[in-house]
Design an enzyme around this catalytic site. Sequence first.
Site, mmCIF file in Angstrom:
data_model
loop_
_atom_site.group_PDB
_atom_site.id
_atom_site.type_symbol
_atom_site.label_atom_id
_atom_site.label_comp_id
_atom_site.label_asym_id
_atom_site.label_seq_id
_atom_site.Cartn_x
_atom_site.Cartn_y
_atom_site.Cartn_z
ATOM 1 N N GLY A 90 44.491 51.489 44.164
ATOM 2 C CA GLY A 90 45.040 51.491 45.509
ATOM 3 C C GLY A 90 45.894 50.273 45.799
ATOM 4 N N ARG A 91 45.776 49.279 44.940
ATOM 5 C CA ARG A 91 46.593 48.078 45.161
ATOM 6 C C ARG A 91 46.957 47.441 43.827
ATOM 7 N NH1 ARG A 91 42.531 43.291 46.754
ATOM 8 N NH2 ARG A 91 40.639 44.232 45.989
ATOM 9 N N LYS A 111 47.997 43.238 40.298
ATOM 10 C CA LYS A 111 46.977 43.564 41.309
ATOM 11 C C LYS A 111 47.379 42.910 42.625
ATOM 12 C CE LYS A 111 41.957 43.382 41.957
ATOM 13 N NZ LYS A 111 40.680 42.979 41.354
ATOM 14 N N ASP A 123 46.209 48.348 52.533
ATOM 15 C CA ASP A 123 47.616 47.934 52.553
ATOM 16 C C ASP A 123 48.179 47.704 51.147
ATOM 17 O OD1 ASP A 123 46.246 45.664 51.831
ATOM 18 O OD2 ASP A 123 46.993 44.408 53.473
ATOM 19 N N GLY A 124 47.331 47.866 50.145
ATOM 20 C CA GLY A 124 47.813 47.684 48.772
ATOM 21 C C GLY A 124 48.004 46.231 48.371
ATOM 22 N N ARG A 174 46.886 40.987 35.671
ATOM 23 C CA ARG A 174 45.624 41.157 34.945
ATOM 24 C C ARG A 174 45.894 41.791 33.585
ATOM 25 N NH1 ARG A 174 40.600 44.004 37.912
ATOM 26 N NH2 ARG A 174 41.903 45.875 37.874
ATOM 27 N N ARG A 181 37.764 53.310 33.104
ATOM 28 C CA ARG A 181 36.473 53.034 33.734
ATOM 29 C C ARG A 181 35.571 54.258 33.590
ATOM 30 N NH1 ARG A 181 38.414 49.608 38.203
ATOM 31 N NH2 ARG A 181 40.562 49.104 37.661
ATOM 32 N N ASP A 250 33.215 52.788 39.203
ATOM 33 C CA ASP A 250 34.662 52.543 39.048
ATOM 34 C C ASP A 250 34.936 51.112 38.602
ATOM 35 O OD1 ASP A 250 33.626 52.282 41.820
ATOM 36 O OD2 ASP A 250 35.560 51.321 42.171
ATOM 37 N N ASN A 251 33.899 50.295 38.569
ATOM 38 C CA ASN A 251 34.065 48.918 38.101
ATOM 39 C C ASN A 251 33.360 48.693 36.766
ATOM 40 O OD1 ASN A 251 35.555 48.313 40.381
ATOM 41 N ND2 ASN A 251 33.808 47.512 41.512
HETATM 42 P P1 AMP Z 1 37.174 47.443 44.653
HETATM 43 O O1 AMP Z 1 36.061 47.346 45.609
HETATM 44 O O2 AMP Z 1 38.106 46.264 44.671
HETATM 45 O O3 AMP Z 1 36.725 47.816 43.282
HETATM 46 O O4 AMP Z 1 38.093 48.642 45.168
HETATM 47 C C1 AMP Z 1 37.619 49.926 45.406
HETATM 48 C C2 AMP Z 1 38.753 50.853 45.719
HETATM 49 O O5 AMP Z 1 39.460 50.431 46.886
HETATM 50 C C3 AMP Z 1 39.820 50.936 44.625
HETATM 51 O O6 AMP Z 1 40.302 52.250 44.605
HETATM 52 C C4 AMP Z 1 40.865 49.971 45.106
HETATM 53 O O7 AMP Z 1 42.136 50.257 44.578
HETATM 54 C C5 AMP Z 1 40.827 50.215 46.609
HETATM 55 N N1 AMP Z 1 41.301 49.056 47.380
HETATM 56 C C6 AMP Z 1 40.685 47.871 47.525
HETATM 57 N N2 AMP Z 1 41.410 47.047 48.315
HETATM 58 C C7 AMP Z 1 42.526 47.723 48.669
HETATM 59 C C8 AMP Z 1 43.674 47.427 49.489
HETATM 60 N N3 AMP Z 1 43.834 46.243 50.087
HETATM 61 N N4 AMP Z 1 44.605 48.394 49.606
HETATM 62 C C9 AMP Z 1 44.472 49.588 49.024
HETATM 63 N N5 AMP Z 1 43.423 49.929 48.270
HETATM 64 C C10 AMP Z 1 42.453 49.019 48.085
HETATM 65 MG MG MG Z 2 37.400 48.221 41.546
#
Ligand code: AMP
Ligand code: MG
Length: 486
Positions: A90-91, A111, A123-124, A174, A181, A250-251
């Site tokens: 998502g970002r 990232k 917001d990506g 990164r 994953r 997903d992590n």
């Molecule tokens: P994370 O908790 O960082 O592993 O993210 C979980 C999910 O949320 C993943 O699909 C990320 O790409 C998405 N995500 C996290 N932060 C953002 C952001 N600021 N904008 C868009 N997607 C996000």
């Molecule tokens: Mg993640």
Amino acid sequence: MINIAQFDNTYARLPERFYAQIPPTAVSDPKLIKLNEKLAIELGFDVGQLTSKDGVAILAGNELAEGSEPLAMAYAGQQFGSWVPQLGDGRAVLLGEVNAPELGRRDIQLKGSGPTPFSRMGDGRAWLGPVMREYIVSEAMAALGIPTTRALAMVTTGDDIMREEILPGAILTRIAKSHLRVGTFQYFAARRDSEGSKLLADYAIDRLYPDCKNSEHPYKDLLQSVVSAQAYLVAQWMGVGFIHGVMNTDNVSIAGETIDYGPCAFMDDFHPDRVFSSIDQTGRYAFSNQPRIAHWNLVQFAQAILSLLGKTEEEAVAVAQAVIDTYPSLYHQAWLDVFRAKLGLSLAEDDDETLVNDLLKAMTNEGADFTLTFRALTSQDQVELGAQFQNRTDIDPWLVEWRARLERENRDVAETRKSMKAQNPAFIPRTHLIERSIKHGLEGDFSTMERLIETLSKPYDDQPENIDFMHAPTQAEQVPYTFCGT
Ligand code: AMP
Ligand code: MG
């Protein structure tokens, strides 16, 4: 277009439903704040070129390098146990892959590079703090010798990011063996896309576990490889007091690398139930829960590739179960290997596990600092040991036992000490030091971060000049919670 490397993109050759083609979104004023020169060279990049205006434009997503085919990967996952059918980058965008002569094939990913079709409400973007934290901790992890994604560069974007307050935007480059994953496999399984699942499994084997290809049961072997890699990885985390904080599926990297440094932390004073993440209200990802959660995540992986594991469901379940059942003993053995080495033991005795657990119990009772305790045992620093164990009732009898155990090793004292020194770091990325680096970074001063990164690149060296980074935080410096990197 600028030529910075020979890109060789294999993920972009997979069918279009595996990702969304999307370029990074340009930012207003990119500034390079850190380039990992050593890694850049290992990847075959030219440092001068990467630090040039064109290079920085690429690291900020304002320009595309020649051969880059940016895409956001699709994936799903269980977040804190709850199923989310579509997550995805998502970002982040995968710029492409390079096949580096020594390292092998590596993903190059930005990232914080702007919205993608997977951004949902986000917001990506990323702000400077989490980008600095991921850079510092992932590079520290690599220097400790623990499998991890790497950090190649950090840029600030010149754009404001709206969080609870307005913060400066930043982008991390990164590097990973791959960004596959468990959640990537779950994405296809959930859509009952068995062709997609098979393509993905074949891709993972080709790229990460090529030995499986010649086996009679390649997908069973893939599962076994992932199970072994996770057992090893989590045992390594336990050996340095690392709490990942968001072990969602997903992590969990198929390559067995530590990935996604969100609300993670290295423990200061030891307690097995320690949780740092402000969002982990139930302690699902508490320190001592990590081995069990990894097991649970591996079950999710086995389920996601079940259609590949047998001709009938019954056969597939039996295969999956047999492999999953290897995890507890693999983990246990890896954990014992880690702690034996930390205590200077090269032979195996039945009571070693009790010896380790008794020490951990004593540390818990006294709130002893995880890192400083093992380092003091290494150097036989009685003053430091005394500082960690003010009440000697548990530690004194334990020391007698340990010394007797060391006697039975029949090893040269200097040799034991040397081997322990290589297992017990003096320097870990302590949360208060990361927070201090970020605070100074927000004021435009990156010197604390620079010195911290440099110190953490040699975690097993004494470095008396950096002794202040070895100390545990004072009560006033303690940071009780860490936050997700959004
Ligand atoms: P994370 O908790 O960082 O592993 O993210 C979980 C999910 O949320 C993943 O699909 C990320 O790409 C998405 N995500 C996290 N932060 C953002 C952001 N600021 N904008 C868009 N997607 C996000
Ligand atoms: Mg993640």
